[in-house]
Design a protein around this motif. Structure first.
Motif, PDB file in Angstrom:
ATOM      1  N   GLU A  73     -19.149  20.118 -51.285  1.00 44.93           N
ATOM      2  CA  GLU A  73     -19.533  18.795 -51.751  1.00 44.93           C
ATOM      3  C   GLU A  73     -21.020  18.858 -51.806  1.00 44.93           C
ATOM      4  O   GLU A  73     -21.987  19.489 -50.791  1.00 44.93           O
ATOM      5  CB  GLU A  73     -19.555  17.708 -50.897  1.00 44.93           C
ATOM      6  CG  GLU A  73     -17.929  17.382 -50.456  1.00 44.93           C
ATOM      7  CD  GLU A  73     -17.257  16.900 -51.945  1.00 44.93           C
ATOM      8  OE1 GLU A  73     -17.959  16.303 -52.741  1.00 44.93           O
ATOM      9  OE2 GLU A  73     -16.237  17.064 -52.080  1.00 44.93           O
TER      10      GLU A  73
ATOM     11  N   ILE B 280     -25.242  17.206 -53.068  1.00 48.45           N
ATOM     12  CA  ILE B 280     -25.975  16.043 -53.465  1.00 48.45           C
ATOM     13  C   ILE B 280     -26.898  16.253 -54.552  1.00 48.45           C
ATOM     14  O   ILE B 280     -27.366  17.455 -54.456  1.00 48.45           O
ATOM     15  CB  ILE B 280     -26.381  15.202 -52.435  1.00 48.45           C
ATOM     16  CG1 ILE B 280     -27.283  16.181 -51.441  1.00 48.45           C
ATOM     17  CG2 ILE B 280     -25.225  14.795 -51.391  1.00 48.45           C
ATOM     18  CD1 ILE B 280     -28.008  15.466 -50.123  1.00 48.45           C
TER      19      ILE B 280
ATOM     20  N   GLN C  46     -30.043  19.078 -54.131  1.00 49.61           N
ATOM     21  CA  GLN C  46     -29.722  20.107 -53.277  1.00 49.61           C
ATOM     22  C   GLN C  46     -30.043  21.464 -53.817  1.00 49.61           C
ATOM     23  O   GLN C  46     -29.501  21.634 -55.243  1.00 49.61           O
ATOM     24  CB  GLN C  46     -28.394  20.165 -52.814  1.00 49.61           C
ATOM     25  CG  GLN C  46     -27.639  21.256 -51.757  1.00 49.61           C
ATOM     26  CD  GLN C  46     -26.211  20.941 -51.154  1.00 49.61           C
ATOM     27  OE1 GLN C  46     -25.942  19.785 -51.510  1.00 49.61           O
ATOM     28  NE2 GLN C  46     -25.599  21.956 -50.902  1.00 49.61           N
TER      29      GLN C  46
ATOM     30  N   CYS D 161     -24.486  14.594 -57.745  1.00 47.84           N
ATOM     31  CA  CYS D 161     -23.361  14.413 -56.560  1.00 47.84           C
ATOM     32  C   CYS D 161     -22.379  14.966 -57.146  1.00 47.84           C
ATOM     33  O   CYS D 161     -21.970  14.811 -58.293  1.00 47.84           O
ATOM     34  CB  CYS D 161     -23.407  13.143 -55.957  1.00 47.84           C
ATOM     35  SG  CYS D 161     -24.831  12.683 -55.080  1.00 47.84           S
TER      36      CYS D 161
ATOM     37  N   CYS E  26     -21.516   9.101 -56.809  1.00 52.49           N
ATOM     38  CA  CYS E  26     -22.420   9.189 -55.214  1.00 52.49           C
ATOM     39  C   CYS E  26     -24.055   9.436 -55.759  1.00 52.49           C
ATOM     40  O   CYS E  26     -24.204  10.032 -56.739  1.00 52.49           O
ATOM     41  CB  CYS E  26     -21.924  10.017 -54.372  1.00 52.49           C
ATOM     42  SG  CYS E  26     -23.248  10.688 -53.243  1.00 52.49           S
ATOM     43  N   GLU E  27     -24.755   8.449 -55.092  1.00 53.31           N
ATOM     44  CA  GLU E  27     -26.124   8.835 -55.692  1.00 53.31           C
ATOM     45  C   GLU E  27     -27.017   9.169 -54.588  1.00 53.31           C
ATOM     46  O   GLU E  27     -28.212   9.066 -54.512  1.00 53.31           O
ATOM     47  CB  GLU E  27     -26.741   7.371 -55.965  1.00 53.31           C
ATOM     48  CG  GLU E  27     -26.235   6.677 -57.109  1.00 53.31           C
ATOM     49  CD  GLU E  27     -26.657   5.448 -57.725  1.00 53.31           C
ATOM     50  OE1 GLU E  27     -27.657   4.768 -56.958  1.00 53.31           O
ATOM     51  OE2 GLU E  27     -26.525   4.732 -58.651  1.00 53.31           O
ATOM     52  N   GLN E  28     -26.341   9.902 -53.483  1.00 53.82           N
ATOM     53  CA  GLN E  28     -27.133  10.375 -52.337  1.00 53.82           C
ATOM     54  C   GLN E  28     -27.979  11.605 -52.718  1.00 53.82           C
ATOM     55  O   GLN E  28     -27.596  12.322 -53.790  1.00 53.82           O
ATOM     56  CB  GLN E  28     -26.223  10.998 -51.381  1.00 53.82           C
ATOM     57  CG  GLN E  28     -26.597  11.403 -49.792  1.00 53.82           C
ATOM     58  CD  GLN E  28     -25.818  11.960 -48.881  1.00 53.82           C
ATOM     59  OE1 GLN E  28     -24.714  11.629 -49.164  1.00 53.82           O
ATOM     60  NE2 GLN E  28     -26.315  12.372 -47.747  1.00 53.82           N
ATOM     61  N   THR E  29     -29.150  11.645 -52.216  1.00 54.52           N
ATOM     62  CA  THR E  29     -29.924  12.594 -52.735  1.00 54.52           C
ATOM     63  C   THR E  29     -30.489  13.540 -51.396  1.00 54.52           C
ATOM     64  O   THR E  29     -30.464  12.920 -50.181  1.00 54.52           O
ATOM     65  CB  THR E  29     -31.409  12.291 -53.404  1.00 54.52           C
ATOM     66  OG1 THR E  29     -31.983  11.380 -52.527  1.00 54.52           O
ATOM     67  CG2 THR E  29     -30.760  11.348 -54.506  1.00 54.52           C
TER      68      THR E  29
END
Length: 438
Positions: free
Chosen positions: A38, A40, A43, A61, A88-91
């Motif tokens: 996975e 983000i 990355q 993501c 997903c908007e995780q950074t």
């Protein structure tokens, strides 16, 4: 030319994203992820070794679907990480670094993976190991420049940061003289509280002429109605700075280096927002329902970009990356947008030239239109016969691959392809000679 209202940003996620591990003219990066991982936004997906590198980061993501050779805008298959994007908007943590010394600025630019439109990593373009007195910003791609006019203050700040990072004392922004929208925007812009000087390139009055009369670190020049593509560096230097390149030499040899509008904005984002290079503007023209300039994330298949512009208008005959004159026709619209992608041109079946080449009639039309005063027909004929030493003698390496000769040729000779082939063989012979003497 497009208006600002014609610029859109693609928010819809592609079904798959293809992230090539090499998006510059140096060595490929080694993947840092494996199938099933996975990832983000931001990355690092690929890390390179050596001095000529451009790290690769994830604009999405998602899940790593596969790693392998995939179609690429270069026409080759390149080792790529294929992602299945998610909502997903995780950074990663984007950490701005302001008021840092020039050496750290260069490191930030390097770590952000910023690449010029001509495929050179920006940190290397700014520090070529030679004395440089002028940084040129090539803003002669009007539709690309228009896409960034709404954030022109950030582009100019990024350009200033490039000057600071490199230690280059002055900068010249080059616009097309017929790009009235950009000229107006730059005239209304300010740097350090002062309006920018916008001057025409007329006769022998090159950029140095204006730089001597003003105290400004940055000026803007309007230099003819030419879009300077990556193969036209020598013409850019000659027309704007009055500095002609000798055969086999590069811009740093005449104390000049070049950046693009996209990379200036990316430098601003890297230093002021801590973001790596994840997206840029791409123009979509030709046989599409709604030609536009699109802000698109790297790795997005060009089919998705075309769909965002209303899809194909009729049956596509050819899709060309980076211009119909000097670009590369791709065999599938699954190839991704990469860091040096500036445009997508779609041609219908009727527009695709299918005439067979015939015997040269020695009309000299190719000579009349060549901006470098070469003999394109003669060079192409010698290349076709494998006479590469003779091609070199006729200055094949000075060809800027503008395509004008092929357009006017009544015999439909494949002039640009043959001259490109001769240039490749000349450089291969040169490299073999260097290796043999080491």
């Amino acid at each position: 030319m497009a208006n600002l209202s014609d610029v859109i940003k693609i928010d819809k996620l592609p079904e798959k994203a293809i992230i090539p591990m090499r998006q510059h003219d140096g060595i490929a990066c080694a993947p840092l992820v494996k199938k099933g991982d996975e990832v983000i936004v931001g990355q690092k997906l690929g890390e390179c070794e050596g001095s000529d590198l451009a790290y690769v980061h994830s604009p999405f993501c998602g899940t790593v679907n596969s790693i392998g050779l995939m179609p690429n805008p270069s026409g080759k298959r390149i080792l790529s990480v294929v992602l299945t994007p998610s909502e997903c908007e995780q950074t990663v943590d984007f950490i701005p670094e302001k008021n840092v010394p020039p050496s750290r600025l260069i490191e930030i630019i390097k770590e952000a993976g910023i690449v010029e439109y001509y495929e050179k990593p920006t940190y290397l373009a700014l520090k070529p190991g030679k004395r440089i007195d002028t940084l040129l910003m090539n803003a002669t791609f009007p539709l690309i420049t228009h896409a960034y006019l709404s954030s022109l203050d950030k582009v100019l700040e990024g350009f200033k940061l490039m000057l600071e990072a490199s230690g280059i004392p002055r900068g010249v922004i080059v616009l097309r003289a017929d790009d009235k929208e950009s000229i107006k925007a730059f005239k209304n812009a300010k740097v350090d509280g002062k309006p920018l000087t916008v001057a025409p390139i007329v006769g022998m009055r090159h950029a140095d002429y204006y730089l001597e009369d003003v105290e400004d670190q940055i000026i803007v020049v309007a230099a003819g109605n030419i879009t300077y593509t990556p193969t036209m560096m020598n013409l850019l230097s000659a027309n704007v700075m009055g500095r002609k390149l000798l055969l086999g030499h590069e811009l740093p040899d005449v104390h000049v280096v070049v950046c693009g509008v996209k990379s200036a904005k990316a430098v601003y984002d890297a230093i002021n927002e801590g973001k790596p290079y994840l997206e840029s503007a791409v123009t979509v023209t030709g046989a599409v329902n709604n030609p536009k300039t699109v802000i698109v994330k790297f790795g997005t298949p060009i089919k998705d970009v075309i769909d965002a512009c209303g899809g194909y208008k009729g049956e596509p005959g050819k899709v060309i990356i980076n211009g119909s004159m000097g670009g590369v026709a791709v065999y599938t619209d699954e190839v991704p947008v990469v860091k040096n992608t500036v445009g997508i041109v779609v041609q219908t079946e009727a527009e695709v030239l299918r005439d067979e080449a015939t015997v040269c009639i020695h009309c000299a039309r190719c000579v009349d239109v060549c901006p470098m005063n070469l003999l394109p027909g003669r060079i192409a004929a010698m290349a076709d016969q494998g006479m590469f030493d003779r091609c070199k003698d006729y200055f094949a390496l000075n060809c800027i691959e503008c395509g004008e000769c092929a357009v006017v040729c009544p015999a439909k000779k494949h002039l640009v392809q043959l001259i490109r082939y001769s240039k490749l063989q000349i450089m291969n012979q040169k490299n073999e000679t260097v290796e043999a003497t080491e």
